[in-house]
Design a protein around this motif. Structure first.
Motif, PDB file in Angstrom:
ATOM      1  N   GLU A 182       0.830  -1.210   0.000  1.00 15.82           N
ATOM      2  CA  GLU A 182       0.000   0.000   0.000  1.00 15.82           C
ATOM      3  C   GLU A 182       0.863   1.258   0.000  1.00 15.82           C
ATOM      4  OE1 GLU A 182      -4.065  -1.153   2.359  1.00 15.82           O
ATOM      5  OE2 GLU A 182      -2.192  -1.235   3.504  1.00 15.82           O
ATOM      6  N   ILE A 183       1.942   1.214   0.741  1.00 20.19           N
ATOM      7  CA  ILE A 183       2.851   2.367   0.798  1.00 20.19           C
ATOM      8  C   ILE A 183       3.540   2.564  -0.547  1.00 20.19           C
ATOM      9  CG2 ILE A 183       4.922   3.301   1.902  1.00 20.19           C
ATOM     10  CD1 ILE A 183       3.968   1.671   4.428  1.00 20.19           C
ATOM     11  N   GLU A 184       3.970   1.480  -1.154  1.00 24.06           N
ATOM     12  CA  GLU A 184       4.600   1.566  -2.476  1.00 24.06           C
ATOM     13  C   GLU A 184       3.615   2.130  -3.501  1.00 24.06           C
ATOM     14  OE1 GLU A 184       7.763   1.083  -3.334  1.00 24.06           O
ATOM     15  OE2 GLU A 184       8.327   0.503  -1.299  1.00 24.06           O
ATOM     16  N   ALA A 185       2.349   1.772  -3.378  1.00 23.35           N
ATOM     17  CA  ALA A 185       1.333   2.285  -4.296  1.00 23.35           C
ATOM     18  C   ALA A 185       1.180   3.795  -4.149  1.00 23.35           C
ATOM     19  CB  ALA A 185      -0.006   1.582  -4.062  1.00 23.35           C
ATOM     20  N   VAL A 186       1.307   4.313  -2.921  1.00 20.48           N
ATOM     21  CA  VAL A 186       1.233   5.758  -2.696  1.00 20.48           C
ATOM     22  C   VAL A 186       2.384   6.448  -3.422  1.00 20.48           C
ATOM     23  CG1 VAL A 186       1.459   7.579  -0.959  1.00 20.48           C
ATOM     24  CG2 VAL A 186       0.008   5.609  -0.494  1.00 20.48           C
ATOM     25  N   GLY A 205      -0.453   6.165  -8.151  1.00 17.25           N
ATOM     26  CA  GLY A 205      -1.130   6.071  -6.859  1.00 17.25           C
ATOM     27  C   GLY A 205      -2.096   7.222  -6.617  1.00 17.25           C
ATOM     28  N   ASP A 206      -2.758   7.175  -5.468  1.00 16.16           N
ATOM     29  CA  ASP A 206      -3.713   8.205  -5.070  1.00 16.16           C
ATOM     30  C   ASP A 206      -3.023   9.568  -5.023  1.00 16.16           C
ATOM     31  OD1 ASP A 206      -4.847   9.845  -2.549  1.00 16.16           O
ATOM     32  OD2 ASP A 206      -6.482   8.733  -3.498  1.00 16.16           O
ATOM     33  N   ALA A 207      -3.553  10.535  -5.754  1.00 10.96           N
ATOM     34  CA  ALA A 207      -2.919  11.845  -5.899  1.00 10.96           C
ATOM     35  C   ALA A 207      -2.813  12.593  -4.569  1.00 10.96           C
ATOM     36  CB  ALA A 207      -3.671  12.684  -6.922  1.00 10.96           C
ATOM     37  N   LYS A 208      -3.854  12.522  -3.736  1.00 12.11           N
ATOM     38  CA  LYS A 208      -3.828  13.232  -2.448  1.00 12.11           C
ATOM     39  C   LYS A 208      -2.788  12.628  -1.507  1.00 12.11           C
ATOM     40  CE  LYS A 208      -8.276  15.463  -2.017  1.00 12.11           C
ATOM     41  NZ  LYS A 208      -9.391  15.728  -1.135  1.00 12.11           N
ATOM     42  N   GLU A 209      -2.725  11.300  -1.467  1.00 13.13           N
ATOM     43  CA  GLU A 209      -1.740  10.641  -0.611  1.00 13.13           C
ATOM     44  C   GLU A 209      -0.327  10.916  -1.114  1.00 13.13           C
ATOM     45  OE1 GLU A 209      -2.980   6.528  -0.417  1.00 13.13           O
ATOM     46  OE2 GLU A 209      -3.978   6.906   1.487  1.00 13.13           O
ATOM     47  N   ARG A 210      -0.148  10.912  -2.427  1.00 15.25           N
ATOM     48  CA  ARG A 210       1.160  11.204  -3.008  1.00 15.25           C
ATOM     49  C   ARG A 210       1.574  12.643  -2.699  1.00 15.25           C
ATOM     50  NH1 ARG A 210       5.019   9.459  -6.105  1.00 15.25           N
ATOM     51  NH2 ARG A 210       5.985  10.831  -7.626  1.00 15.25           N
ATOM     52  N   GLU A 211       0.627  13.576  -2.790  1.00 19.08           N
ATOM     53  CA  GLU A 211       0.918  14.969  -2.459  1.00 19.08           C
ATOM     54  C   GLU A 211       1.318  15.098  -0.986  1.00 19.08           C
ATOM     55  OE1 GLU A 211      -1.054  19.450  -2.597  1.00 19.08           O
ATOM     56  OE2 GLU A 211      -2.278  17.725  -3.179  1.00 19.08           O
TER      57      GLU A 211
END
Length: 120
Positions: free
Chosen positions: A50-54, A59-65
């Motif tokens: 899940e962390i790698e996906a961020v 990955g999810d744009a908000k989590e990546r930001e």
């Protein structure tokens, strides 16, 4: 943007707000650790996948930001600490890589996660 440009921008931001007087070395180190904890919090209750996906571009744009924001906060405080302590981060990093190369020679450390104290 080269590190020296980032450093100048951080200092300009700080100085425009007259925050230097609050930036004791202790306060900066505490703040760095608080920001590092916020970075760590992004991993709470998540699997490695899940962390790698961020971190992935898809990955999810908000989590990546949020990941980028927390990384930036850590870097900003690290720059301020180095500035306050008179440390050249580029030179300190170069010297540390040289020290690590001696502690972790390729022939003993390649593919291993063991600390250098475990090498025979």
């Amino acid at each position: 943007m080269p590190l020296d440009e980032i450093r100048r921008a951080v200092l300009q931001f700080r100085d425009a707000r007259d925050w230097s007087r609050f930036h004791t070395l202790r306060n900066l180190i505490v703040s760095l650790n608080l920001e590092a904890a916020e970075l760590l919090e992004l991993t709470q209750w998540k699997s490695d996948d899940e962390i790698e996906a961020v971190a992935a571009q898809s990955g999810d744009a908000k989590e990546r930001e949020a990941l980028g924001d927390e990384c930036a906060d850590v870097l900003i405080y690290l720059i301020l600490i180095a500035e306050k302590a008179g440390i050249d981060l580029v030179e300190a990093t170069r010297a540390k890589i040289e020290k690590n190369a001696l502690k972790y020679p390729v022939e003993k450390s390649r593919g291993s996660n063991r600390k250098y104290t475990h090498y025979a």
